[in-house]
Motif scaffolding. Structure first.
Motif, PDB file in Angstrom:
ATOM      1  N   ASP A  94       0.818  -1.221   0.000  1.00 18.61           N
ATOM      2  CA  ASP A  94       0.000   0.000   0.000  1.00 18.61           C
ATOM      3  C   ASP A  94       0.850   1.270   0.000  1.00 18.61           C
ATOM      4  O   ASP A  94       0.313   2.370  -0.146  1.00 18.61           O
ATOM      5  N   HIS A  95       2.152   1.117   0.216  1.00 20.59           N
ATOM      6  CA  HIS A  95       3.048   2.281   0.282  1.00 20.59           C
ATOM      7  C   HIS A  95       4.205   2.143  -0.703  1.00 20.59           C
ATOM      8  O   HIS A  95       5.302   2.614  -0.459  1.00 20.59           O
ATOM      9  N   ASN A  96       3.917   1.489  -1.819  1.00 22.22           N
ATOM     10  CA  ASN A  96       4.924   1.184  -2.837  1.00 22.22           C
ATOM     11  C   ASN A  96       4.550   1.936  -4.119  1.00 22.22           C
ATOM     12  O   ASN A  96       4.134   1.348  -5.104  1.00 22.22           O
ATOM     13  N   PRO A  97       4.691   3.288  -4.123  1.00 20.57           N
ATOM     14  CA  PRO A  97       4.162   4.109  -5.207  1.00 20.57           C
ATOM     15  C   PRO A  97       4.838   3.891  -6.555  1.00 20.57           C
ATOM     16  O   PRO A  97       4.254   4.138  -7.592  1.00 20.57           O
ATOM     17  N   GLN A  98       6.079   3.455  -6.498  1.00 24.68           N
ATOM     18  CA  GLN A  98       6.789   3.114  -7.733  1.00 24.68           C
ATOM     19  C   GLN A  98       7.861   2.099  -7.403  1.00 24.68           C
ATOM     20  O   GLN A  98       8.135   1.809  -6.239  1.00 24.68           O
ATOM     21  N   LYS A  99       8.446   1.560  -8.441  1.00 24.56           N
ATOM     22  CA  LYS A  99       9.421   0.482  -8.268  1.00 24.56           C
ATOM     23  C   LYS A  99      10.513   0.859  -7.258  1.00 24.56           C
ATOM     24  O   LYS A  99      11.100   1.933  -7.337  1.00 24.56           O
ATOM     25  N   ALA A 100      10.733  -0.034  -6.285  1.00 23.90           N
ATOM     26  CA  ALA A 100      11.842   0.043  -5.315  1.00 23.90           C
ATOM     27  C   ALA A 100      11.623   1.044  -4.187  1.00 23.90           C
ATOM     28  O   ALA A 100      12.473   1.158  -3.311  1.00 23.90           O
ATOM     29  N   ILE A 101      10.512   1.751  -4.177  1.00 23.37           N
ATOM     30  CA  ILE A 101      10.280   2.764  -3.153  1.00 23.37           C
ATOM     31  C   ILE A 101       9.162   2.335  -2.208  1.00 23.37           C
ATOM     32  O   ILE A 101       8.087   1.925  -2.653  1.00 23.37           O
ATOM     33  N   VAL A 102       9.430   2.439  -0.916  1.00 24.44           N
ATOM     34  CA  VAL A 102       8.410   2.270   0.116  1.00 24.44           C
ATOM     35  C   VAL A 102       8.367   3.577   0.896  1.00 24.44           C
ATOM     36  O   VAL A 102       9.338   3.944   1.563  1.00 24.44           O
ATOM     37  N   VAL A 144      14.483   7.194  -8.521  1.00 27.17           N
ATOM     38  CA  VAL A 144      14.488   7.467  -7.090  1.00 27.17           C
ATOM     39  C   VAL A 144      14.826   8.939  -6.850  1.00 27.17           C
ATOM     40  O   VAL A 144      14.168   9.616  -6.050  1.00 27.17           O
ATOM     41  N   ILE A 145      15.838   9.419  -7.537  1.00 25.21           N
ATOM     42  CA  ILE A 145      16.239  10.826  -7.402  1.00 25.21           C
ATOM     43  C   ILE A 145      15.078  11.743  -7.764  1.00 25.21           C
ATOM     44  O   ILE A 145      14.790  12.728  -7.062  1.00 25.21           O
ATOM     45  N   ASP A 146      14.392  11.427  -8.856  1.00 19.41           N
ATOM     46  CA  ASP A 146      13.258  12.250  -9.294  1.00 19.41           C
ATOM     47  C   ASP A 146      12.142  12.239  -8.256  1.00 19.41           C
ATOM     48  O   ASP A 146      11.515  13.280  -7.993  1.00 19.41           O
ATOM     49  N   TYR A 147      11.885  11.087  -7.662  1.00 27.48           N
ATOM     50  CA  TYR A 147      10.835  10.988  -6.642  1.00 27.48           C
ATOM     51  C   TYR A 147      11.169  11.878  -5.446  1.00 27.48           C
ATOM     52  O   TYR A 147      10.305  12.593  -4.926  1.00 27.48           O
TER      53      TYR A 147
END
Length: 338
Positions: A94-102, A144-147
């Motif tokens: 539920d907190h995985n908005p994009q690949k590799a990110i929690v 990841v940097i962009d996020y």
């Protein structure tokens, strides 16, 4: 006790390549009853055995109740279905908005760097995590940097996994440099068990990129029992402290492994003597396959009350649980028998 021999002159990657993956071989190495290999076959197929030899060398020969062995030994109990124990106990999907990110917490972001570890702990809350859907190629790190850029409130990055230190230092240093270029980032936190099971992971290459970083680096190790701390681990901790790293320990309260006052007191005393500050003692995340390790929260509170009566406050880790939907860790106060 007959010690298991391990070659201290090997690099960490060489130790990894020689890690045990065979259940019968593990049982033979430690002089254990062959029945242990037979009863753990199905669990091994579900979640593979993996244990490096430096960690194996700290186990007591011939002792099927060794507290380090019980953390990595596949067991028939893992195959029992227990209500309330799920594949995603922290609801990370539920907190995985994009690949590799929690992204669960406001000012800090967790990045899944790899799906592999140096040791497979049987109580792992991510033993069912969809790592295949969250693997970032090197070229994808920019996502990841962009996020982070789009979330200026984030000031701390947590590298997790798997185990982030499974990455080679050149690759890790490259990722860290890109994070350093973001003025909003103050701290880098690395959660790892690799230096615990293979202390040689703290090598010259690691110290070099750490010392070159402008970030405050916090390394959270995962040590559950005093027997996991040996001379080599203590030397590794000293190198990191000298490089300016803040070292913390978080453990998991595990039935039959560290759920006694003696085990908890010895753990805190031992990690502190090695230069590591006790931080959290988590109750078990209710992951499918690990229910046999669990302890009722009331029992955990009473246990930590007895531990608090034995130790100064700074040596008593906070008893905590990660509850889905909460904005931070839930901390439970020790209870005292007056």
């Amino acid at each position: 006790m007959i010690p298991i021999q391990t070659n201290q002159n090997l690099s960490w990657s060489q130790h990894l390549s020689q890690a045990l993956t065979s259940l019968p071989e593990l049982v033979e190495h430690l002089g254990l009853p062959k029945s242990l290999a037979q009863q753990g076959v199905e669990a091994h197929q579900s979640f593979k055995l993996l244990v490096p030899r430096p960690y194996l060398s700290r186990m007591e020969y011939g002792n099927p109740q060794d507290p380090l062995l019980l953390q990595i030994l596949p067991s028939a109990a893992e195959m029992q279905k227990v209500i309330g124990y799920t594949k995603d106990p922290l609801e990370e999907a539920d907190h995985n908005p994009q690949k590799a990110i929690v992204h669960k917490y406001k000012r800090r972001l967790l990045v899944i760097t790899t799906g592999t570890c140096a040791v497979n702990c049987r109580y792992c809350f991510r033993r069912h995590f969809p790592y295949g859907d969250n693997q970032l190629a090197q070229a994808e790190w920019q996502s990841v940097i962009d996020y982070v850029k789009h979330h200026p409130e984030i000031n701390e990055i947590i590298l997790s996994g798997g185990d982030p230190l499974m990455m080679k230092d050149a690759l890790l240093a490259n990722k860290v440099r890109k994070l350093e270029a973001l003025p909003q980032i103050k701290r880098l936190r690395i959660h790892s068990r690799l230096p615990v099971v293979i202390p040689e992971r703290v090598c010259t290459e690691m110290i070099d990129w750490i010392q070159a970083s402008r970030l405050d680096i916090v390394m959270v190790w995962h040590i559950n029992h005093a027997n996991e701390v040996d001379h080599e681990l203590t030397l590794a901790a000293a190198k990191l402290k000298q490089a300016g790293v803040t070292l913390l320990n978080q453990g998991v309260l595990l039935k039959g492994i560290n759920d006694s006052v003696e085990a908890q007191v010895n753990l805190s005393e031992t990690v502190f003597a090695a230069g590591i500050l006790p931080y959290y003692m988590f109750t078990l995340d209710p992951v499918e396959g690990a229910a046999h390790f669990d302890i009722h929260i009331e029992d955990a509170q009473r246990l930590m009350g007895k531990v608090a009566a034995e130790l100064p406050g700074y040596l008593v880790p906070r008893l905590a649980k990660e509850i889905p939907g909460k904005p931070g860790k839930t901390v439970f106060a020790p209870t005292f028998n007056l």
